[in-house]
Design a protein around this motif. Structure first.
Motif, PDB file in Angstrom:
ATOM      1  N   LYS A  48       0.829  -1.208   0.000  1.00  0.00           N
ATOM      2  CA  LYS A  48       0.000   0.000   0.000  1.00  0.00           C
ATOM      3  C   LYS A  48       0.862   1.256   0.000  1.00  0.00           C
ATOM      4  N   LYS A  49       1.912   1.261   0.796  1.00  0.00           N
ATOM      5  CA  LYS A  49       2.806   2.420   0.853  1.00  0.00           C
ATOM      6  C   LYS A  49       3.465   2.669  -0.493  1.00  0.00           C
ATOM      7  N   ASN A  50       3.896   1.608  -1.164  1.00  0.00           N
ATOM      8  CA  ASN A  50       4.527   1.757  -2.476  1.00  0.00           C
ATOM      9  C   ASN A  50       3.546   2.274  -3.525  1.00  0.00           C
ATOM     10  N   CYS A  51       2.299   1.782  -3.465  1.00  0.00           N
ATOM     11  CA  CYS A  51       1.287   2.231  -4.418  1.00  0.00           C
ATOM     12  C   CYS A  51       0.962   3.705  -4.224  1.00  0.00           C
ATOM     13  N   LYS A  52       0.866   4.127  -2.969  1.00  0.00           N
ATOM     14  CA  LYS A  52       0.584   5.523  -2.676  1.00  0.00           C
ATOM     15  C   LYS A  52       1.727   6.438  -3.126  1.00  0.00           C
ATOM     16  N   PHE A  55       0.866   6.838  -7.051  1.00  0.00           N
ATOM     17  CA  PHE A  55      -0.332   7.659  -7.282  1.00  0.00           C
ATOM     18  C   PHE A  55      -0.959   7.993  -5.921  1.00  0.00           C
ATOM     19  N   PRO A  56      -0.549   9.089  -5.300  1.00  0.00           N
ATOM     20  CA  PRO A  56      -1.014   9.417  -3.943  1.00  0.00           C
ATOM     21  C   PRO A  56      -2.523   9.601  -3.835  1.00  0.00           C
ATOM     22  N   ASN A  57      -3.181  10.020  -4.895  1.00  0.00           N
ATOM     23  CA  ASN A  57      -4.607  10.333  -4.821  1.00  0.00           C
ATOM     24  C   ASN A  57      -5.519   9.151  -5.142  1.00  0.00           C
ATOM     25  N   ARG A  58      -4.943   8.026  -5.503  1.00  0.00           N
ATOM     26  CA  ARG A  58      -5.767   6.860  -5.823  1.00  0.00           C
ATOM     27  C   ARG A  58      -6.010   6.022  -4.567  1.00  0.00           C
ATOM     28  N   ARG A  59      -7.171   5.408  -4.507  1.00  0.00           N
ATOM     29  CA  ARG A  59      -7.577   4.630  -3.338  1.00  0.00           C
ATOM     30  C   ARG A  59      -7.008   3.220  -3.389  1.00  0.00           C
ATOM     31  N   ILE A  60      -6.624   2.737  -2.233  1.00  0.00           N
ATOM     32  CA  ILE A  60      -6.236   1.333  -2.111  1.00  0.00           C
ATOM     33  C   ILE A  60      -6.456   0.887  -0.667  1.00  0.00           C
ATOM     34  N   ILE A  61      -7.114  -0.236  -0.498  1.00  0.00           N
ATOM     35  CA  ILE A  61      -7.314  -0.857   0.813  1.00  0.00           C
ATOM     36  C   ILE A  61      -6.842  -2.302   0.697  1.00  0.00           C
ATOM     37  N   THR A  62      -5.902  -2.679   1.536  1.00  0.00           N
ATOM     38  CA  THR A  62      -5.379  -4.044   1.495  1.00  0.00           C
ATOM     39  C   THR A  62      -5.796  -4.842   2.735  1.00  0.00           C
ATOM     40  N   THR A  63      -5.879  -4.181   3.880  1.00  0.00           N
ATOM     41  CA  THR A  63      -6.270  -4.855   5.116  1.00  0.00           C
ATOM     42  C   THR A  63      -7.319  -4.019   5.849  1.00  0.00           C
ATOM     43  N   LEU A 201     -19.340   6.782 -11.951  1.00  0.00           N
ATOM     44  CA  LEU A 201     -17.998   6.429 -11.502  1.00  0.00           C
ATOM     45  C   LEU A 201     -16.961   7.261 -12.251  1.00  0.00           C
ATOM     46  N   LYS A 202     -16.095   7.927 -11.506  1.00  0.00           N
ATOM     47  CA  LYS A 202     -15.102   8.815 -12.115  1.00  0.00           C
ATOM     48  C   LYS A 202     -13.688   8.253 -12.099  1.00  0.00           C
ATOM     49  N   SER A 203     -13.396   7.342 -11.184  1.00  0.00           N
ATOM     50  CA  SER A 203     -12.050   6.780 -11.141  1.00  0.00           C
ATOM     51  C   SER A 203     -12.102   5.310 -10.750  1.00  0.00           C
ATOM     52  N   VAL A 204     -11.203   4.541 -11.341  1.00  0.00           N
ATOM     53  CA  VAL A 204     -11.038   3.115 -11.044  1.00  0.00           C
ATOM     54  C   VAL A 204      -9.639   2.960 -10.470  1.00  0.00           C
ATOM     55  N   ASP A 205      -9.547   2.723  -9.162  1.00  0.00           N
ATOM     56  CA  ASP A 205      -8.250   2.763  -8.497  1.00  0.00           C
ATOM     57  C   ASP A 205      -7.730   1.396  -8.067  1.00  0.00           C
ATOM     58  N   VAL A 213      -5.212  -8.595  -4.578  1.00  0.00           N
ATOM     59  CA  VAL A 213      -5.542  -7.173  -4.682  1.00  0.00           C
ATOM     60  C   VAL A 213      -4.697  -6.593  -5.807  1.00  0.00           C
ATOM     61  N   TRP A 214      -5.334  -5.778  -6.657  1.00  0.00           N
ATOM     62  CA  TRP A 214      -4.618  -5.152  -7.773  1.00  0.00           C
ATOM     63  C   TRP A 214      -4.784  -3.643  -7.704  1.00  0.00           C
ATOM     64  N   PHE A 215      -3.677  -2.916  -7.891  1.00  0.00           N
ATOM     65  CA  PHE A 215      -3.690  -1.456  -7.885  1.00  0.00           C
ATOM     66  C   PHE A 215      -3.488  -0.958  -9.311  1.00  0.00           C
ATOM     67  N   ASN A 216      -4.320  -0.021  -9.715  1.00  0.00           N
ATOM     68  CA  ASN A 216      -4.279   0.512 -11.073  1.00  0.00           C
ATOM     69  C   ASN A 216      -3.082   1.447 -11.234  1.00  0.00           C
ATOM     70  N   ILE A 217      -2.114   1.066 -12.080  1.00  0.00           N
ATOM     71  CA  ILE A 217      -0.936   1.904 -12.323  1.00  0.00           C
ATOM     72  C   ILE A 217      -0.948   2.478 -13.733  1.00  0.00           C
ATOM     73  N   GLN A 218      -2.122   2.440 -14.389  1.00  0.00           N
ATOM     74  CA  GLN A 218      -2.265   3.076 -15.690  1.00  0.00           C
ATOM     75  C   GLN A 218      -2.308   4.587 -15.509  1.00  0.00           C
ATOM     76  N   GLN A 219      -1.867   5.302 -16.521  1.00  0.00           N
ATOM     77  CA  GLN A 219      -1.818   6.754 -16.418  1.00  0.00           C
ATOM     78  C   GLN A 219      -3.207   7.350 -16.223  1.00  0.00           C
ATOM     79  N   SER A 220      -4.204   6.769 -16.863  1.00  0.00           N
ATOM     80  CA  SER A 220      -5.580   7.241 -16.708  1.00  0.00           C
ATOM     81  C   SER A 220      -6.368   6.238 -15.881  1.00  0.00           C
TER      82      SER A 220
END
Length: 315
Positions: A48-52, A55-63, A201-205, A213-220
């Motif tokens: 989670k820390k690496n993903c943030k 992209f600091p503004n994208r959501r991620i919940i792992t635990t 829906l405006k963002s897919v994070d 768990v997968w984190f979206n690392i696409q530019q958009s």
């Protein structure tokens, strides 16, 4: 005895049988492939820390924490769950309409009062069964419940974390159809195609199912521009490596199974129940449920159905 004649001492080995123990084959597979739970939780925090950092503004919940304060991976909340029987009966007649009705049913469950959106790091989630029994839940619990219902019908479904222009932080359900992806809003019961311009829906994070768990690392991260094939690591960063994500961690939801057998006598039915081993659980505060149904056929032929369930809080 291959000792030379000059030997004055002979040593022998004798094996004495003390007992035996039987391990289910599936349990052996799980023990050999799963990472230690503490190690996985630590990995999740680092992930989670690496993903943030990317992209600091994208959501991620792992635990998250359950209602007893125990921390779990979010993947452990995902498990196929049968909806109420009335909805199951309708599925036999019109499968598409039933899925819409299930989504509508979930949307009718009251929502908890809104909490600050920045609480993604310290969420407390209930299981789907508890969400139904209390008739209340947060956005993520509604999405998990809908996802679990869809999995029961064999749908390929994941929970999606993102943001909405109308609701702020949201949790949707993503289903993969033959030629397209569908986005389900558990708050309203509405379904949108990926390229529907009216989808709020405006963002897919972030995505998660019962395996990873997968984190979206696409530019958009707008729904129309997102490539949803999460098997591509150039688009989606996985929490668990491929050699681990193929396995399933024990869910924290309720587990159970049916037994169907011809009726001969009561003792035979009792023996069949005990042979499952469900009664030998050593976890403290294990709860059980049992129901029996007998269906009559001509000439006093009887079919016995025994439904067994156990509820265990896995640490």
């Amino acid at each position: 005895d291959h000792c030379l004649k000059s030997c004055s001492v002979h040593s022998y080995i004798r094996k004495n049988w003390l007992g035996s123990i039987v391990f289910p084959f599936s349990a052996l597979l799980q023990q050999s492939e799963f990472l230690d739970q503490a190690e996985v939780l630590q990995r999740a925090q680092i992930f989670k820390k690496n993903c943030k950092a990317i992209f600091p503004n994208r959501r991620i919940i792992t635990t998250v924490f359950n209602d007893e304060g125990i921390q779990f991976l979010v993947t452990r909340y995902i498990k196929a769950l049968n909806p109420p029987q009335q909805l199951l009966d309708m599925f036999l007649h019109n499968s598409n309409a039933t899925l819409d009705l299930i989504a509508r049913f979930v949307s009718l469950i009251p929502f908890m009062p809104n909490t600050p959106d920045e609480n993604d790091g310290s969420d407390i989630w209930m299981t789907s069964e508890r969400c139904i029994s209390l008739a209340i839940g947060n956005k993520e619990e509604h999405a998990i419940l809908l996802c679990n219902f869809f999995l029961y019908f064999g749908k390929k479904a994941l929970v999606l974390l993102g943001t909405s222009g109308l609701e702020g932080h949201v949790a949707y359900v993503l289903t993969q159809e033959t030629n397209e992806y569908l986005l389900w809003n558990p708050s309203t019961g509405q379904c949108y195609k990926q390229f529907d311009p009216f989808c709020p829906l405006k963002s897919v994070d972030c995505l998660f199912d019962d395996r990873n768990v997968w984190f979206n690392i696409q530019q958009s991260n707008t729904p129309m521009a997102v490539f949803f094939d999460y098997s591509k690591e150039s688009f989606w960063k996985p929490l668990l490596p491929k050699n681990v994500q193929g396995t399933k961690v024990q869910s924290i939801q309720v587990t159970g199974f049916p037994i169907q057998m011809p009726y001969t006598d009561v003792q035979s039915v009792i023996d069949a129940v005990y042979q499952t081993g469900i009664n030998s659980a050593e976890f403290p505060q294990t709860e059980f449920a049992l129901a029996v149904y007998i269906h009559p056929y001509p000439n006093n032929i009887l079919s016995v159905w025994v439904y067994l369930a156990s509820l265990v809080q896995y640490q």
